[in-house]
Design a protein around this motif. Structure first.
Motif, PDB file in Angstrom:
ATOM      1  N   ASP A 156       2.252   1.700  -3.422  1.00 56.33           N
ATOM      2  CA  ASP A 156       1.196   2.149  -4.336  1.00 56.33           C
ATOM      3  C   ASP A 156       0.898   3.637  -4.163  1.00 56.33           C
ATOM      4  O   ASP A 156       0.489   4.309  -5.111  1.00 56.33           O
ATOM      5  CB  ASP A 156      -0.094   1.352  -4.123  1.00 56.33           C
ATOM      6  CG  ASP A 156       0.028  -0.097  -4.567  1.00 56.33           C
ATOM      7  OD1 ASP A 156       0.996  -0.422  -5.286  1.00 56.33           O
ATOM      8  OD2 ASP A 156      -0.847  -0.904  -4.178  1.00 56.33           O
ATOM      9  N   GLN A 157       1.081   4.139  -2.950  1.00 50.52           N
ATOM     10  CA  GLN A 157       0.837   5.553  -2.671  1.00 50.52           C
ATOM     11  C   GLN A 157       2.040   6.425  -3.040  1.00 50.52           C
ATOM     12  O   GLN A 157       2.003   7.641  -2.881  1.00 50.52           O
ATOM     13  CB  GLN A 157       0.507   5.756  -1.179  1.00 50.52           C
ATOM     14  CG  GLN A 157      -0.693   4.998  -0.701  1.00 50.52           C
ATOM     15  CD  GLN A 157      -1.944   5.346  -1.487  1.00 50.52           C
ATOM     16  OE1 GLN A 157      -2.286   6.504  -1.638  1.00 50.52           O
ATOM     17  NE2 GLN A 157      -2.622   4.335  -1.996  1.00 50.52           N
ATOM     18  N   TRP A 207       0.842  -1.197   0.000  1.00 51.31           N
ATOM     19  CA  TRP A 207       0.000   0.000   0.000  1.00 51.31           C
ATOM     20  C   TRP A 207       0.878   1.249   0.000  1.00 51.31           C
ATOM     21  O   TRP A 207       0.606   2.205  -0.742  1.00 51.31           O
ATOM     22  CB  TRP A 207      -0.924   0.004   1.227  1.00 51.31           C
ATOM     23  CG  TRP A 207      -1.864   1.163   1.237  1.00 51.31           C
ATOM     24  CD1 TRP A 207      -3.109   1.220   0.672  1.00 51.31           C
ATOM     25  CD2 TRP A 207      -1.640   2.451   1.838  1.00 51.31           C
ATOM     26  NE1 TRP A 207      -3.658   2.452   0.883  1.00 51.31           N
ATOM     27  CE2 TRP A 207      -2.783   3.232   1.594  1.00 51.31           C
ATOM     28  CE3 TRP A 207      -0.597   3.002   2.545  1.00 51.31           C
ATOM     29  CZ2 TRP A 207      -2.903   4.546   2.040  1.00 51.31           C
ATOM     30  CZ3 TRP A 207      -0.701   4.316   2.992  1.00 51.31           C
ATOM     31  CH2 TRP A 207      -1.845   5.063   2.743  1.00 51.31           C
TER      32      TRP A 207
END
Length: 104
Positions: A59-60, A56
């Motif tokens: 992905d950010q 995550w």
């Protein structure tokens, strides 16, 4: 390390009690496991980042921490909080924490 200890003992005409060493090493590992469990139970929080959480972050577009300056005594690194991880996951930018309810 035990191999260096064995070598130094041999040079001094001594031996290392490997059975005793291994028994004490196992006992220490068990004490360490127990202490870690007690610490998790005492805090009540498990803030372990697993593969999903690190994915995550990637992905950010949040880069891994650059901790190279930790070895420099006179360094004054700048820091910016880019994500906050709590027991229920990452907090949004609008999150409001009550005292004692958030991450440690």
């Amino acid at each position: 390390p035990i191999d260096l200890t064995q070598l130094m003992a041999e040079e001094a005409g001594m031996e290392v009690d490997m059975k005793g060493f291994e028994a004490e090493m196992d006992a220490q590992k068990e004490r360490s496991r127990r202490a870690a469990k007690e610490n998790k139970v005492a805090s009540g929080l498990d803030l372990t980042l697993e593969a999903e959480e690190t994915a995550w972050l990637q992905d950010q577009g949040i880069p891994s921490t650059d901790d190279s300056l930790k070895y420099l005594w006179d360094a004054a690194p700048e820091a910016r909080v880019q994500a906050v991880f709590a027991p229920d996951g990452f907090l949004g930018s609008d999150a409001v924490l009550e005292p004692g309810s958030g991450p440690v």
